[in-house]
Design an enzyme around this catalytic site. Structure first.
Site, PDB file in Angstrom:
ATOM      1  CG  HIS A  53      -1.957  -1.005   1.235  1.00  0.00           C
ATOM      2  ND1 HIS A  53      -3.055  -0.929   2.064  1.00  0.00           N
ATOM      3  CD2 HIS A  53      -2.123  -2.142   0.505  1.00  0.00           C
ATOM      4  CE1 HIS A  53      -3.850  -1.964   1.857  1.00  0.00           C
ATOM      5  NE2 HIS A  53      -3.305  -2.713   0.910  1.00  0.00           N
TER       6      HIS A  53
ATOM      7  CD  GLU B 230      -1.928   4.232   3.232  1.00  0.00           C
ATOM      8  OE1 GLU B 230      -3.094   4.419   3.618  1.00  0.00           O
ATOM      9  OE2 GLU B 230      -1.632   3.452   2.301  1.00  0.00           O
TER      10      GLU B 230
ATOM     11  CB  CYS C 128      -6.526  -0.424   5.346  1.00  0.00           C
ATOM     12  SG  CYS C 128      -4.808  -0.984   5.202  1.00  0.00           S
TER      13      CYS C 128
ATOM     14  CB  CYS D   7      -2.003   1.690   6.170  1.00  0.00           C
ATOM     15  SG  CYS D   7      -1.639   0.874   4.592  1.00  0.00           S
TER      16      CYS D   7
END
Length: 146
Positions: free
Chosen positions: A47, A49, A77, A80
């Site tokens: 992801h 992040e 999420c 993260c």
């Protein structure tokens, strides 16, 4: 947030969910920027992040980003949010809310849990319309191609 939106657009161009992230240091220098790469890297943890946190830690040569701020186009999420906490990010700025899979202001609200090691200051809604529009267009196009 403009740089995070650029990363989100680049992710969409690669066929990835358009999420972008940027980490800035205490002097406002950009330490890292990334967009989602889960498909490209065949890695569900890739992801924006997480990739930005990894890069910023490498740039600084340390595992903590205590005086750093993270800008991301979508509410993080749970995974993260956990990485943000462990990295000790000072402030989190995000664009669009994610009522379905968000982990900050929706779902488990990671930073509100008693077991959370570190909770950053959180500011949502930055460039929210731009970030939400990117996601909406991306998923409309994908559904149209299905």
């Amino acid at each position: 947030m403009d740089l995070a939106l650029e990363e989100a657009r680049a992710a969409a161009d690669r066929g990835e969910v358009p999420v972008g992230a940027v980490i800035v240091g205490p002097d406002r220098t950009v330490l890292a920027r990334a967009g989602n790469r889960t498909i490209e890297l065949s890695d569900p943890t890739a992801h924006a992040e997480v990739l930005a946190i990894r890069e910023a830690c490498a740039v600084l040569g340390q595992q903590r980003l205590q005086d750093c701020d993270l800008y991301v186009t979508l509410e993080p999420c749970v995974m993260c949010a956990g990485a943000i906490s462990f990295a000790r990010i000072r402030r989190l700025y995000f664009g669009a809310e994610d009522p379905k899979t968000g982990g900050v202001e929706h779902g488990p609200r990671v930073f509100s849990q008693a077991t959370c090691h570190h909770a950053p200051e959180v500011y949502g809604g930055l460039a929210e319309r731009d970030a939400a529009d990117l996601l909406q267009v991306f998923f409309q196009q994908r559904r149209g191609q299905a």
